[in-house]
Scaffold this motif. Structure first.
Motif, PDB file in Angstrom:
ATOM      1  N   MET A 170       0.846  -1.198   0.000  1.00  0.00           N
ATOM      2  CA  MET A 170       0.000   0.000   0.000  1.00  0.00           C
ATOM      3  C   MET A 170       0.879   1.245   0.000  1.00  0.00           C
ATOM      4  SD  MET A 170      -3.033   1.137   2.649  1.00  0.00           S
ATOM      5  CE  MET A 170      -4.274   0.173   1.770  1.00  0.00           C
ATOM      6  N   THR A 171       0.573   2.189  -0.862  1.00  0.00           N
ATOM      7  CA  THR A 171       1.340   3.427  -0.945  1.00  0.00           C
ATOM      8  C   THR A 171       0.737   4.472  -0.001  1.00  0.00           C
ATOM      9  OG1 THR A 171      -0.012   4.409  -2.698  1.00  0.00           O
ATOM     10  CG2 THR A 171       1.805   2.943  -3.376  1.00  0.00           C
ATOM     11  N   PRO A 172       1.500   5.526   0.342  1.00  0.00           N
ATOM     12  CA  PRO A 172       0.932   6.598   1.162  1.00  0.00           C
ATOM     13  C   PRO A 172      -0.319   7.205   0.537  1.00  0.00           C
ATOM     14  CG  PRO A 172       3.312   6.787   1.111  1.00  0.00           C
ATOM     15  CD  PRO A 172       2.959   5.710   0.128  1.00  0.00           C
ATOM     16  N   ALA A 173      -0.315   7.399  -0.765  1.00  0.00           N
ATOM     17  CA  ALA A 173      -1.475   8.003  -1.435  1.00  0.00           C
ATOM     18  C   ALA A 173      -2.708   7.106  -1.290  1.00  0.00           C
ATOM     19  CB  ALA A 173      -1.162   8.248  -2.903  1.00  0.00           C
ATOM     20  N   GLN A 174      -2.511   5.800  -1.425  1.00  0.00           N
ATOM     21  CA  GLN A 174      -3.636   4.870  -1.282  1.00  0.00           C
ATOM     22  C   GLN A 174      -4.169   4.855   0.150  1.00  0.00           C
ATOM     23  OE1 GLN A 174      -1.583   1.374  -2.703  1.00  0.00           O
ATOM     24  NE2 GLN A 174      -2.550   1.482  -4.741  1.00  0.00           N
ATOM     25  N   PHE A 175      -3.238   4.893   1.109  1.00  0.00           N
ATOM     26  CA  PHE A 175      -3.651   4.880   2.515  1.00  0.00           C
ATOM     27  C   PHE A 175      -4.445   6.144   2.847  1.00  0.00           C
ATOM     28  CE2 PHE A 175      -3.181   5.644   7.031  1.00  0.00           C
ATOM     29  CZ  PHE A 175      -3.341   4.374   7.589  1.00  0.00           C
ATOM     30  N   ILE A 176      -3.948   7.294   2.418  1.00  0.00           N
ATOM     31  CA  ILE A 176      -4.617   8.561   2.698  1.00  0.00           C
ATOM     32  C   ILE A 176      -5.981   8.613   2.014  1.00  0.00           C
ATOM     33  CG2 ILE A 176      -4.483  11.064   2.366  1.00  0.00           C
ATOM     34  CD1 ILE A 176      -1.408  10.757   2.653  1.00  0.00           C
ATOM     35  N   ALA A 177      -6.045   8.103   0.777  1.00  0.00           N
ATOM     36  CA  ALA A 177      -7.315   8.099   0.054  1.00  0.00           C
ATOM     37  C   ALA A 177      -8.343   7.202   0.724  1.00  0.00           C
ATOM     38  CB  ALA A 177      -7.077   7.650  -1.387  1.00  0.00           C
ATOM     39  N   LYS A 178      -7.879   6.153   1.376  1.00  0.00           N
ATOM     40  CA  LYS A 178      -8.795   5.215   2.028  1.00  0.00           C
ATOM     41  C   LYS A 178      -9.231   5.705   3.405  1.00  0.00           C
ATOM     42  CE  LYS A 178      -9.263   0.347   3.412  1.00  0.00           C
ATOM     43  NZ  LYS A 178      -8.631  -1.008   3.376  1.00  0.00           N
ATOM     44  N   TRP A 179      -8.285   6.246   4.196  1.00  0.00           N
ATOM     45  CA  TRP A 179      -8.561   6.546   5.594  1.00  0.00           C
ATOM     46  C   TRP A 179      -8.655   8.036   5.914  1.00  0.00           C
ATOM     47  CZ3 TRP A 179     -10.416   2.749   8.317  1.00  0.00           C
ATOM     48  CH2 TRP A 179     -10.054   1.439   8.001  1.00  0.00           C
ATOM     49  N   GLY A 180      -8.309   8.884   4.967  1.00  0.00           N
ATOM     50  CA  GLY A 180      -8.379  10.319   5.200  1.00  0.00           C
ATOM     51  C   GLY A 180      -9.807  10.827   5.163  1.00  0.00           C
ATOM     52  N   PRO A 181     -10.002  12.119   5.449  1.00  0.00           N
ATOM     53  CA  PRO A 181     -11.357  12.698   5.425  1.00  0.00           C
ATOM     54  C   PRO A 181     -12.026  12.475   4.067  1.00  0.00           C
ATOM     55  CG  PRO A 181      -9.793  14.227   6.402  1.00  0.00           C
ATOM     56  CD  PRO A 181      -8.983  13.107   5.840  1.00  0.00           C
ATOM     57  N   GLY A 182     -13.221  11.918   4.085  1.00  0.00           N
ATOM     58  CA  GLY A 182     -13.932  11.638   2.848  1.00  0.00           C
ATOM     59  C   GLY A 182     -13.473  10.395   2.133  1.00  0.00           C
ATOM     60  N   GLY A 183     -12.525   9.653   2.741  1.00  0.00           N
ATOM     61  CA  GLY A 183     -12.005   8.455   2.103  1.00  0.00           C
ATOM     62  C   GLY A 183     -13.001   7.313   2.104  1.00  0.00           C
ATOM     63  N   SER A 184     -12.666   6.257   1.393  1.00  0.00           N
ATOM     64  CA  SER A 184     -13.609   5.148   1.219  1.00  0.00           C
ATOM     65  C   SER A 184     -13.922   4.421   2.521  1.00  0.00           C
ATOM     66  CB  SER A 184     -13.035   4.154   0.195  1.00  0.00           C
ATOM     67  OG  SER A 184     -11.779   3.648   0.631  1.00  0.00           O
ATOM     68  N   SER A 185     -13.030   4.518   3.531  1.00  0.00           N
ATOM     69  CA  SER A 185     -13.278   3.852   4.812  1.00  0.00           C
ATOM     70  C   SER A 185     -13.478   4.840   5.955  1.00  0.00           C
ATOM     71  CB  SER A 185     -12.114   2.915   5.160  1.00  0.00           C
ATOM     72  OG  SER A 185     -12.039   1.836   4.241  1.00  0.00           O
ATOM     73  N   ALA A 186     -13.576   6.108   5.628  1.00  0.00           N
ATOM     74  CA  ALA A 186     -13.685   7.125   6.681  1.00  0.00           C
ATOM     75  C   ALA A 186     -14.972   7.001   7.482  1.00  0.00           C
ATOM     76  CB  ALA A 186     -13.590   8.516   6.061  1.00  0.00           C
ATOM     77  N   HIS A 187     -16.003   6.388   6.882  1.00  0.00           N
ATOM     78  CA  HIS A 187     -17.304   6.297   7.550  1.00  0.00           C
ATOM     79  C   HIS A 187     -17.364   5.188   8.595  1.00  0.00           C
ATOM     80  CE1 HIS A 187     -17.365   3.165   4.494  1.00  0.00           C
ATOM     81  NE2 HIS A 187     -18.335   2.587   5.185  1.00  0.00           N
ATOM     82  N   LEU A 188     -16.383   4.310   8.627  1.00  0.00           N
ATOM     83  CA  LEU A 188     -16.432   3.171   9.545  1.00  0.00           C
ATOM     84  C   LEU A 188     -16.367   3.648  10.993  1.00  0.00           C
ATOM     85  CD1 LEU A 188     -14.025   0.677   7.745  1.00  0.00           C
ATOM     86  CD2 LEU A 188     -16.524   0.752   7.643  1.00  0.00           C
ATOM     87  N   ASN A 189     -17.135   2.986  11.863  1.00  0.00           N
ATOM     88  CA  ASN A 189     -17.078   3.366  13.273  1.00  0.00           C
ATOM     89  C   ASN A 189     -15.828   2.773  13.915  1.00  0.00           C
ATOM     90  OD1 ASN A 189     -17.598   0.652  13.974  1.00  0.00           O
ATOM     91  ND2 ASN A 189     -19.812   0.998  14.081  1.00  0.00           N
ATOM     92  N   GLU A 190     -15.700   2.995  15.204  1.00  0.00           N
ATOM     93  CA  GLU A 190     -14.489   2.578  15.910  1.00  0.00           C
ATOM     94  C   GLU A 190     -14.254   1.075  15.801  1.00  0.00           C
ATOM     95  OE1 GLU A 190     -13.174   2.414  20.569  1.00  0.00           O
ATOM     96  OE2 GLU A 190     -14.011   4.293  19.825  1.00  0.00           O
ATOM     97  N   GLU A 191     -15.252   0.281  16.069  1.00  0.00           N
ATOM     98  CA  GLU A 191     -15.098  -1.169  16.045  1.00  0.00           C
ATOM     99  C   GLU A 191     -14.838  -1.678  14.628  1.00  0.00           C
ATOM    100  OE1 GLU A 191     -17.543  -5.200  17.448  1.00  0.00           O
ATOM    101  OE2 GLU A 191     -18.393  -3.197  17.759  1.00  0.00           O
ATOM    102  N   GLN A 192     -15.544  -1.115  13.652  1.00  0.00           N
ATOM    103  CA  GLN A 192     -15.399  -1.583  12.274  1.00  0.00           C
ATOM    104  C   GLN A 192     -14.035  -1.232  11.691  1.00  0.00           C
ATOM    105  OE1 GLN A 192     -18.724   0.609  10.728  1.00  0.00           O
ATOM    106  NE2 GLN A 192     -20.123  -1.158  10.797  1.00  0.00           N
ATOM    107  N   GLY A 193     -13.488  -0.086  12.081  1.00  0.00           N
ATOM    108  CA  GLY A 193     -12.282   0.395  11.431  1.00  0.00           C
ATOM    109  C   GLY A 193     -10.975   0.107  12.137  1.00  0.00           C
ATOM    110  N   ALA A 194     -11.038  -0.267  13.414  1.00  0.00           N
ATOM    111  CA  ALA A 194      -9.816  -0.340  14.211  1.00  0.00           C
ATOM    112  C   ALA A 194      -8.783  -1.309  13.633  1.00  0.00           C
ATOM    113  CB  ALA A 194     -10.160  -0.727  15.656  1.00  0.00           C
ATOM    114  N   GLN A 195      -9.160  -2.561  13.441  1.00  0.00           N
ATOM    115  CA  GLN A 195      -8.171  -3.545  13.017  1.00  0.00           C
ATOM    116  C   GLN A 195      -7.769  -3.381  11.561  1.00  0.00           C
ATOM    117  OE1 GLN A 195      -9.029  -7.583  14.147  1.00  0.00           O
ATOM    118  NE2 GLN A 195      -9.437  -7.050  16.289  1.00  0.00           N
TER     119      GLN A 195
END
Length: 252
Positions: free
Chosen positions: A1-26
């Protein structure tokens, strides 16, 4: 995974940004391991020493879970974006003793990663990495050290060094005030109140580093500094069970 991919996934508005604490932690932690190219929990080289959800005793028989535990490295608490990282740190501190006091406590809300050191005999230091800094080699290298070189976070200064420096500074200040003609008892009372202010800041009784900002304000005249200290000492007087009478202030 590249930095750009990680930021796009987990950054504000990213594809996984909506996950709650339990869903996103691991999944967030595993992606971070992949980005940093470090071992993942349960990997053969770590076995039982590096796990998700390490259970610990908290205040007697109550049980809590550190989201990630790596023995002799860190305990890690993951929160959803916007959650209080100070509260997360207090939670980890409750688990710490049962987890053999890892030298590093890490709190993360997926947008910010904060590393708090807790090496015996050393003051705690904090290192912060924001998600938008993960495309910088220095930020990734700092985080990689959590896995590969936790000892590198040990502060150079010890608590003893700090105590000796503070004692020397207070002794020098006391001597300077006495040379200006202030009575030794007045000087001692003044320095005692200064010490109490430092303590009050550390435990949160004085907000926003009030005392530190006052004495470090080089734009204040001697008269204004003296007035400011007198007002502050009067404010904290009810907090000082050991203090008697009004504050005695040598001219600053």
């Amino acid at each position: 995974m590249t930095p750009a991919q990680f930021i796009a996934k987990w950054g504000p508005g990213g594809s996984s940004a909506h996950l709650n604490e339990e869903q996103g932690a691991q999944s967030h932690f595993l992606d971070l391991c992949e980005l940093l190219q470090v071992p993942k929990p349960g990997s053969p080289e770590a076995a039982d020493e590096y796990l998700f959800e390490r259970r610990s005793l908290v205040l007697g028989e109550a049980r809590g879970y550190a989201d990630v535990f790596y023995r002799n490295h860190f305990a890690w608490e993951n929160k959803a974006p916007g959650k209080n990282l100070d509260a997360a740190l207090r939670q980890l501190q409750q688990y710490s003793l049962a987890l053999a006091n890892p030298p590093l406590l890490v709190v993360c809300d997926r947008l910010t990663i904060r590393v708090h050191t807790q090496f015996n005999g050393h003051p705690s230091e904090t290192h912060t990495v924001r998600i938008d800094q993960l495309d910088q080699a220095a930020s990734c290298e700092l985080l990689r050290r959590l896995w590969l070189a936790p000892e590198s976070f040990r502060p150079r200064q010890t608590n003893r060094d700090i105590t000796e420096e503070a004692a020397h500074s207070f002794a020098l200040l006391a001597e300077q005030l006495r040379r200006r003609g202030h009575h030794a008892d007045v000087v001692a009372h003044f320095l005692t109140q200064c010490l109490f202010c430092f303590f009050a800041e550390d435990v949160g009784l004085l907000p926003a580093r009030m005392f530190e900002r006052l004495v470090n304000n080089r734009q204040l005249t001697s008269e204004r500094l003296t007035q400011g200290l007198a007002s502050l000492f009067a404010t904290i007087q009810p907090l000082r069970a050991v203090a008697g009478g009004a504050a005695q202030l040598p001219r600053a």
